[in-house]
Design a protein around this motif. Sequence first.
Motif, PDB file in Angstrom:
ATOM      1  N   MET A  76       0.866  -1.173   0.000  1.00 28.54           N
ATOM      2  CA  MET A  76       0.000   0.000   0.000  1.00 28.54           C
ATOM      3  C   MET A  76       0.906   1.227   0.000  1.00 28.54           C
ATOM      4  N   GLU A  77       1.183   1.733  -1.180  1.00 25.84           N
ATOM      5  CA  GLU A  77       2.069   2.896  -1.270  1.00 25.84           C
ATOM      6  C   GLU A  77       1.411   4.124  -0.645  1.00 25.84           C
ATOM      7  N   SER A  78       2.241   5.055  -0.222  1.00 23.13           N
ATOM      8  CA  SER A  78       1.735   6.216   0.519  1.00 23.13           C
ATOM      9  C   SER A  78       0.766   7.046  -0.294  1.00 23.13           C
ATOM     10  N   PHE A  79       0.861   6.988  -1.634  1.00 20.85           N
ATOM     11  CA  PHE A  79      -0.035   7.834  -2.423  1.00 20.85           C
ATOM     12  C   PHE A  79      -1.492   7.371  -2.377  1.00 20.85           C
ATOM     13  N   TRP A  80      -1.768   6.173  -1.885  1.00 15.73           N
ATOM     14  CA  TRP A  80      -3.167   5.753  -1.716  1.00 15.73           C
ATOM     15  C   TRP A  80      -3.902   6.692  -0.760  1.00 15.73           C
ATOM     16  N   LEU A  81      -3.294   6.993   0.372  1.00 16.60           N
ATOM     17  CA  LEU A  81      -3.887   7.913   1.333  1.00 16.60           C
ATOM     18  C   LEU A  81      -3.600   9.371   0.977  1.00 16.60           C
ATOM     19  N   ALA A  82      -2.424   9.623   0.447  1.00 11.06           N
ATOM     20  CA  ALA A  82      -1.996  11.006   0.204  1.00 11.06           C
ATOM     21  C   ALA A  82      -2.640  11.617  -1.025  1.00 11.06           C
ATOM     22  N   GLU A  83      -2.955  10.805  -2.032  1.00  5.77           N
ATOM     23  CA  GLU A  83      -3.462  11.353  -3.281  1.00  5.77           C
ATOM     24  C   GLU A  83      -4.757  10.693  -3.754  1.00  5.77           C
ATOM     25  N   THR A  84      -4.755   9.374  -3.923  1.00  5.37           N
ATOM     26  CA  THR A  84      -5.912   8.717  -4.535  1.00  5.37           C
ATOM     27  C   THR A  84      -7.189   9.009  -3.766  1.00  5.37           C
ATOM     28  N   LEU A  85      -7.202   8.718  -2.475  1.00  5.12           N
ATOM     29  CA  LEU A  85      -8.414   8.961  -1.691  1.00  5.12           C
ATOM     30  C   LEU A  85      -8.674  10.446  -1.494  1.00  5.12           C
ATOM     31  N   LYS A  86      -7.652  11.237  -1.518  1.00  2.87           N
ATOM     32  CA  LYS A  86      -7.855  12.688  -1.413  1.00  2.87           C
ATOM     33  C   LYS A  86      -8.651  13.214  -2.598  1.00  2.87           C
ATOM     34  N   TYR A  87      -8.281  12.785  -3.819  1.00  7.94           N
ATOM     35  CA  TYR A  87      -8.996  13.257  -5.002  1.00  7.94           C
ATOM     36  C   TYR A  87     -10.409  12.705  -5.056  1.00  7.94           C
ATOM     37  N   PHE A  88     -10.604  11.461  -4.626  1.00  8.35           N
ATOM     38  CA  PHE A  88     -11.972  10.946  -4.539  1.00  8.35           C
ATOM     39  C   PHE A  88     -12.796  11.771  -3.546  1.00  8.35           C
ATOM     40  N   TYR A  89     -12.184  12.128  -2.442  1.00 11.68           N
ATOM     41  CA  TYR A  89     -12.893  12.937  -1.441  1.00 11.68           C
ATOM     42  C   TYR A  89     -13.220  14.324  -1.989  1.00 11.68           C
ATOM     43  N   LEU A  90     -12.275  14.933  -2.675  1.00 10.28           N
ATOM     44  CA  LEU A  90     -12.471  16.295  -3.155  1.00 10.28           C
ATOM     45  C   LEU A  90     -13.540  16.386  -4.237  1.00 10.28           C
ATOM     46  N   ILE A  91     -13.669  15.379  -5.088  1.00  5.20           N
ATOM     47  CA  ILE A  91     -14.675  15.479  -6.146  1.00  5.20           C
ATOM     48  C   ILE A  91     -16.085  15.405  -5.565  1.00  5.20           C
ATOM     49  N   PHE A  92     -16.222  14.854  -4.353  1.00  9.31           N
ATOM     50  CA  PHE A  92     -17.521  14.802  -3.696  1.00  9.31           C
ATOM     51  C   PHE A  92     -17.658  15.853  -2.598  1.00  9.31           C
ATOM     52  N   SER A  93     -16.705  16.771  -2.511  1.00 12.71           N
ATOM     53  CA  SER A  93     -16.775  17.888  -1.575  1.00 12.71           C
ATOM     54  C   SER A  93     -17.397  19.090  -2.275  1.00 12.71           C
ATOM     55  N   GLU A  94     -17.718  20.101  -1.503  1.00  9.57           N
ATOM     56  CA  GLU A  94     -18.162  21.358  -2.105  1.00  9.57           C
ATOM     57  C   GLU A  94     -17.042  21.943  -2.952  1.00  9.57           C
ATOM     58  N   PRO A  95     -17.380  22.648  -4.025  1.00 11.22           N
ATOM     59  CA  PRO A  95     -16.341  23.173  -4.919  1.00 11.22           C
ATOM     60  C   PRO A  95     -15.347  24.103  -4.244  1.00 11.22           C
ATOM     61  N   GLY A  96     -15.743  24.756  -3.154  1.00  9.14           N
ATOM     62  CA  GLY A  96     -14.835  25.680  -2.484  1.00  9.14           C
ATOM     63  C   GLY A  96     -13.749  25.003  -1.686  1.00  9.14           C
ATOM     64  N   VAL A  97     -13.860  23.705  -1.462  1.00 12.25           N
ATOM     65  CA  VAL A  97     -12.843  22.989  -0.691  1.00 12.25           C
ATOM     66  C   VAL A  97     -11.632  22.756  -1.584  1.00 12.25           C
ATOM     67  N   VAL A  98     -10.509  23.367  -1.223  1.00  9.12           N
ATOM     68  CA  VAL A  98      -9.284  23.325  -2.022  1.00  9.12           C
ATOM     69  C   VAL A  98      -9.572  23.866  -3.422  1.00  9.12           C
ATOM     70  N   ASN A  99      -9.937  25.123  -3.450  1.00 11.30           N
ATOM     71  CA  ASN A  99     -10.243  25.822  -4.696  1.00 11.30           C
ATOM     72  C   ASN A  99      -9.001  25.868  -5.589  1.00 11.30           C
ATOM     73  N   LEU A 100      -9.159  25.513  -6.857  1.00 11.14           N
ATOM     74  CA  LEU A 100      -8.018  25.474  -7.769  1.00 11.14           C
ATOM     75  C   LEU A 100      -7.422  26.855  -8.036  1.00 11.14           C
ATOM     76  N   ASP A 101      -8.138  27.894  -7.706  1.00  7.21           N
ATOM     77  CA  ASP A 101      -7.596  29.242  -7.862  1.00  7.21           C
ATOM     78  C   ASP A 101      -6.794  29.683  -6.646  1.00  7.21           C
ATOM     79  N   LYS A 102      -6.791  28.873  -5.611  1.00  8.57           N
ATOM     80  CA  LYS A 102      -6.051  29.225  -4.394  1.00  8.57           C
ATOM     81  C   LYS A 102      -4.911  28.268  -4.093  1.00  8.57           C
ATOM     82  N   PHE A 103      -4.987  27.076  -4.620  1.00  7.60           N
ATOM     83  CA  PHE A 103      -3.973  26.069  -4.321  1.00  7.60           C
ATOM     84  C   PHE A 103      -3.479  25.408  -5.597  1.00  7.60           C
ATOM     85  N   VAL A 104      -2.191  25.120  -5.614  1.00  2.00           N
ATOM     86  CA  VAL A 104      -1.582  24.344  -6.695  1.00  2.00           C
ATOM     87  C   VAL A 104      -1.452  22.918  -6.197  1.00  2.00           C
ATOM     88  N   LEU A 105      -2.162  22.004  -6.818  1.00  2.00           N
ATOM     89  CA  LEU A 105      -2.169  20.605  -6.365  1.00  2.00           C
ATOM     90  C   LEU A 105      -1.131  19.787  -7.117  1.00  2.00           C
TER      91      LEU A 105
END
Length: 660
Positions: free
Chosen positions: A631-660
Amino acid sequence: MILPRRRITSLTILSLFLFTVWYLYDISTISTDDVRTAIRSGVKSRPKDAKLAPDTPAQPDAVPDQDPSADVSPTIIVDTRPPPPEVEDAQQIEAAQQVQAAQQQASQKNRWSTGQYTFGTRKFIAKYPVKDMRQFSNGMPIELPKLQYAFDTETAEAKDTRLERLVAVKESFKHSWEGYKKYAWLKDELRPVGRGSHESFGGWAATLVDSLDTLWIMGMKEEFDEAVEAAKGIDFTESGSSHLNVFETTIRYLGGFLGAYDISDGKYPVLLEKATQVGELLYCAFDTPNRMPVTRWPWKEALEDAAQSASTNTIVAEIGSLTLEFSRLSQLTGDPKYFDATARIMSEFQKTQALTKLPGLWPTTVDAKRLTFDGTGFTLGGMADSLYEYLPKQYMLLGGRTESVDYQGMYKYAITAAMNHVFFQPMVPDGADILLSGNVDVSHTNDIVLQPNGQHLGCYAGGMVGIGAKLFDQPEHIYMARKLVDGCIWAYKNMPTGIMPERFQMIACEMNSECTWDEAKYENKIRDTEAKYASSDSGEDMKTPVKKPFEQVLKDLRLGKGVTDIEDRRYILRPEAIESVFIHYRLTGDKDLPDAAWKMFQSIENATRTEIANAAIEDVTVVGGEKVDSMESFWLAETLKYFYLIFSEPGVVNLDKFVL
């Protein structure tokens, strides 16, 4: 300019006064904290984030809905410049003062550095210290175009569906995090089948550090605090590893600490301190005659005064994907040496971009010692991926002020070459209008030969092209970006498990053609694949003494129709596909993308879940097949993060405020 200490007693009071004025003025020109951007890289990769409390919008005046599984207070993203501006709360003021003091201390220490660094009992003395330090631009950041789509207010039904999915993703994260805590705490990686741990990145708790920002985004404040407290004790001067991968150490540790520091609004100064410890160590890998880093670094030998030089066979992504983390560290500490280190690399890339065998792109391996780029293999996938991904992101991080290195120009040149030679339109039975990113070989006669190979690692390209389309005013590229995203979604759907394999082959059509399905052409290609396995020692079970019916061959080879061969059938919990689905959704608001993401998540969860976490799988063509104890670290650090963000409100980690 440094005044010799042995002559200080002979200075006049006037000289001291003038020196003080010069020092205060000069240090003010170093800081570039006006850049209103935070990073979490990766990826790379790789490079390779920013976090908020669950479902919390970035705008202070918005009222968030609550993740039913969360019991946290909303966190508001503010300008990430240290210290936070105009804070009113006494606790925030105290935290801001602590941050400012830590930064001033780091800046003071580094300003007087003479190329000597102490790591535990080891002292490193630079043999090739920098004499002409490159600085950030002194100008104000350019007002960048808005990236994020202006979303409409969602319906109550849509909100219920979104929150239900959000809770499921968070539950999956908690499941794996608890497994890591119980069986691999402060180790690099969890063994999700064997209930043990694995040290693969120096033994400095890679999963813990890499996942800090995801903890914050998901509102897991108690777990975040516990992890930060544990991270305080990590000693980056000791490791059982004799060699460090500079790129992997950068994206997982340096990027992990910086992303967590930025997403938590600088309220945890220790995160910047730990990032600086990592940065100081990695900076020593750049002490070579041409200032190009030793990417597979025998760090213990180096700290014992061994001579260093860059490798003659360097993976291009490993040397070209350090800019985001090193530049951000310079922005936060005021020490320009980290920015200088990677700016020198990218200057060399800029000089050679038009001189490679495929102008616009760089070969997958380069001679970093002699600074030659003579390789004949080109791709936007593995071994090169984050190099290209970082070009538009570095432009954003620097606020568009890139006078020394033209990141915009480099990206445009690269993407034009990719459009002409690397992206391809695969022939598929359902006639889907999709693109994939392949590989290119340049022959000794300079013929450019496309290898129509799909890679999971290449799936980041859809998100990158979408960002570039908006950032650099190339609106026609947004359609190309969507086709690249759809290519990876198609590859997921086409496998029995619903998961895309690491590497596979297809048949390429002429670009922008109708790309009509040709059954005879496809069968001929499959027969070639059948013959290849029948004649190989590893394919004993697929030998065919008599000609089998075509459909039987497809079944034996376990190929989804349209795919001609699968070179690597694994899925190792990679994030690139969902990363691009998420980014494209935030860029365009395309309403079908969350549904596509949900199907991807369900397929991954069904195939990879173990009793204690999630594991890589050996073969995406076998339902219920063998799991790999990884289980590489990117499973928790990236994969599940992006799944979480797509189901979050759009203002959570706004692409105009953060470079991902």
